[in-house]
Design an enzyme around this catalytic site. Structure first.
Site, PDB file in Angstrom:
ATOM      1  N   GLU A  97     132.797  37.887 142.446  1.00 57.00           N
ATOM      2  CA  GLU A  97     131.553  37.303 141.931  1.00 57.00           C
ATOM      3  C   GLU A  97     130.995  38.313 140.937  1.00 57.00           C
ATOM      4  O   GLU A  97     130.387  39.303 141.332  1.00 57.00           O
ATOM      5  CB  GLU A  97     130.542  37.098 143.072  1.00 57.00           C
ATOM      6  CG  GLU A  97     130.954  36.102 144.126  1.00 57.00           C
ATOM      7  CD  GLU A  97     130.820  34.648 143.680  1.00 57.00           C
ATOM      8  OE1 GLU A  97     130.261  34.412 142.592  1.00 57.00           O
ATOM      9  OE2 GLU A  97     131.293  33.776 144.396  1.00 57.00           O
ATOM     10  N   CYS A 132     122.239  37.813 138.176  1.00 54.31           N
ATOM     11  CA  CYS A 132     123.550  37.425 137.638  1.00 54.31           C
ATOM     12  C   CYS A 132     123.488  36.040 137.026  1.00 54.31           C
ATOM     13  O   CYS A 132     124.107  35.785 136.001  1.00 54.31           O
ATOM     14  CB  CYS A 132     124.615  37.485 138.731  1.00 54.31           C
ATOM     15  SG  CYS A 132     124.167  36.558 140.200  1.00 54.31           S
TER      16      CYS A 132
END
Ligand code: NAD
Length: 495
Positions: free
Chosen positions: A239, A273
């Site tokens: 991720e 993010c």
């Protein structure tokens, strides 16, 4: 005891707003990490043996502890990251909801199910179930030190694995809190442990024989993780970062889009993010959108006081990157409508809205991870999609449009997209979370997130002897001919 024995050096975690000491933590060596994984392996069998119902019960009790003491955990998050207490609460609430979903749904998603055996094998019963991998290593970042790693931790635990967690060196206290609170509801074995330290401790976890490594962090570190895990063919979930775009169509609710762009870009001081970094706006609504963004962003302030909406930049090294992106954008013809060259201070970065920035500049192409937005005018939504997709990242995106939301969302090369909102998918536990390209691969959350931490086990059970037995050397030519005819009948018609 939940801590890994530490005889070695320690490091300090500091409050990024004040440099005050928050706590000291051991720097775990490769031997310490190996010992933690060995203990986890012991615990993994016991934890798997509790079954879905037993694990769900413990996880729901843990959820209760997290909920009742959320304010205390938020205090640790606030101290280690500098983010406002209310923002820390928000990520904790999301993590609580995900933990509950994973506990509740693991049995349904991973439990044994029948599959059709097909005509040729109709004398068989076919089943598949998703068994635990064993020990999962989780390496986490600092920006959402609860929500982000919990996407792996809670789902891996619900799937029946033991977990060894290496939190970011900026947020070891948050990790400690999570591990200690879990031990209150699972005191019997070391099902969930923590190892602390810097990159070397993380690298040691990759090499410690875990059954899967779930990493959340930057693409550069993700590549190192993959390389380390390749040595032992340890599977990885990556991720990584993003450069998420928000699209504003001609029929969009411009006020709502502007408000969402500012919150999506500036909340958590842009250290998200899936934060908005780039905005592409239809030319017909460009001026009104930009005016509204400026109006909203002007009232957002970074600071350590209670009135500030955003906190400091947690990782001091990031300040230089943010400064470089702003300076480069301005040097190449961009204009700052809010903030600008002076926005970057010693700890805080004030909101910065940039327009007329060339598409090939760092502020448009690289992850800035600061409270900045670039806004560009486009002739139509085809151009917006093309520009949004012209990125090596592909984590998330957002679209504001009344008529074409779904169509545009589907055309965006990203793992997740919100329509008429930002980051909405993160609050929906049933939706998978993850990216494409340099944003990584694999998924946390939802069914896909549970399956990520399990191995499918297929079983074919013969129920009765078939008239045509193929798996024997005593098979006759007549059997072969009958089977050939049968297959032609079944599959040979379509030309
Ligand atoms: P980072 O890559 O610097 O560090 C992440 C973790 O990796 C830390 O725990 C660190 O100690 C560890 N690490 C560093 N070097 C290592 C090595 N060689 N081997 C093993 N482990 C190592 O990232 P960060 O600064 O903590 O986090 C910010 C980044 O994370 C941003 O790029 C952000 O976009 C990304 N992020 C992604 C998601 C997502 O879900 N996709 C969520 C949050 C943050």
């Amino acid at each position: 005891m939940t801590a890994v024995e530490a005889k070695q050096d320690t490091f300090d975690s500091l409050n990024p707003a004040t440099d005050e000491l928050v706590g000291s933590h051991p720097i775990h060596t490769a031997d310490d990490v190996a010992a933690a994984v060995a203990r986890a392996r012991d615990a993994a069998d016991w934890w798997a043996g509790l079954g879905f119902a037993g694990r769900a019960d413990r996880l729901q009790r843990w959820k209760g502890v997290l909920t009742r003491r959320a304010a205390q955990l938020a205090e640790v998050v606030h101290a280690e990251t500098g983010k406002p207490h209310a923002d820390a609460m928000l990520e904790i609430i999301l993590a609580i909801d995900h933990t509950s979903w994973a506990a509740k749904n693991a049995s349904k998603v991973l439990g044994r199910k029948r599959r059709p055996a097909g005509l040729l094998m109709s004398n068989h019963a076919a089943t598949v179930e998703f068994l635990p991998l064993g020990v999962v290593g989780v390496i986490g970042p600092w920006n959402y030190p609860v929500f982000t790693p919990m996407g792996s931790i809670a789902y891996a635990l619900a799937a029946g694995n033991a977990v060894v967690f290496k939190p970011s060196e900026y947020t070891p206290g948050v990790g400690r809190w999570l591990v200690d609170s879990f031990a209150e509801v699972v005191p019997e074995r070391l099902v969930f442990q923590q190892v602390t330290g810097f990159g070397e401790t993380g690298a040691a976890l990759c090499r410690a024989g875990v059954d899967k490594l779930a990493f959340t962090g930057s693409p550069a570190t993700g590549k190192k993780i993959m390389a380390a895990c390749a040595e032992t063919l340890t599977p990885v979930l990556i991720e990584a970062g993003g450069k998420d775009a928000l699209l504003v169509d001609v029929d969009a609710d411009v006020e709502a889009a502007a408000d969402a762009a500012v919150w999506g870009g500036m909340s958590n001081a842009g250290q998200t993010c899936v934060g908005v970094e780039r905005v592409y706006v239809h030319e017909k609504v460009y001026d009104s959108f930009v005016a509204k963004v400026v109006e909203v962003a002007k009232d957002v302030r970074a600071g350590a006081d209670a009135g500030a909406q955003i906190g400091p930049i947690t990782m001091p090294g990031q300040l230089k990157i943010i400064q470089r992106h702003i300076a480069d954008a301005l040097a190449r013809g961009g204009r700052a409508l809010v903030g600008g060259a002076d926005a970057v201070g010693e700890r805080f970065v004030q909101p910065t809205v940039l327009v007329d920035v060339p598409e090939d500049s760092a502020a448009v192409r690289e992850e800035t991870f600061g409270p900045t937005l670039t806004i560009a005018k486009v002739a139509d939504m085809d151009e917006a999609v093309e520009k949004a997709n012209d990125s090596r990242y592909g984590l998330a995106a957002a679209v504001f449009s009344k008529r074409r939301g779904m169509e545009l969302a589907r055309r965006l090369r990203s793992g997740m997209t919100s329509i008429n909102g930002v980051i909405s998918f993160a609050g929906i536990p049933s939706l998978p979370f993850g990216g494409v390209g340099e944003s990584g691969f694999g998924r946390i959350h939802g069914q896909e997130g549970l399956k990520e931490f399990a191995r499918p086990k297929a079983i074919a059970r013969q129920r009765f002897k078939a008239p045509l037995v193929l798996t024997t050397f005593s098979r006759t030519a007549k059997t072969d001919a009958t089977v050939a005819k049968l297959v032609t009948l079944l599959h040979g018609k379509r030309r």
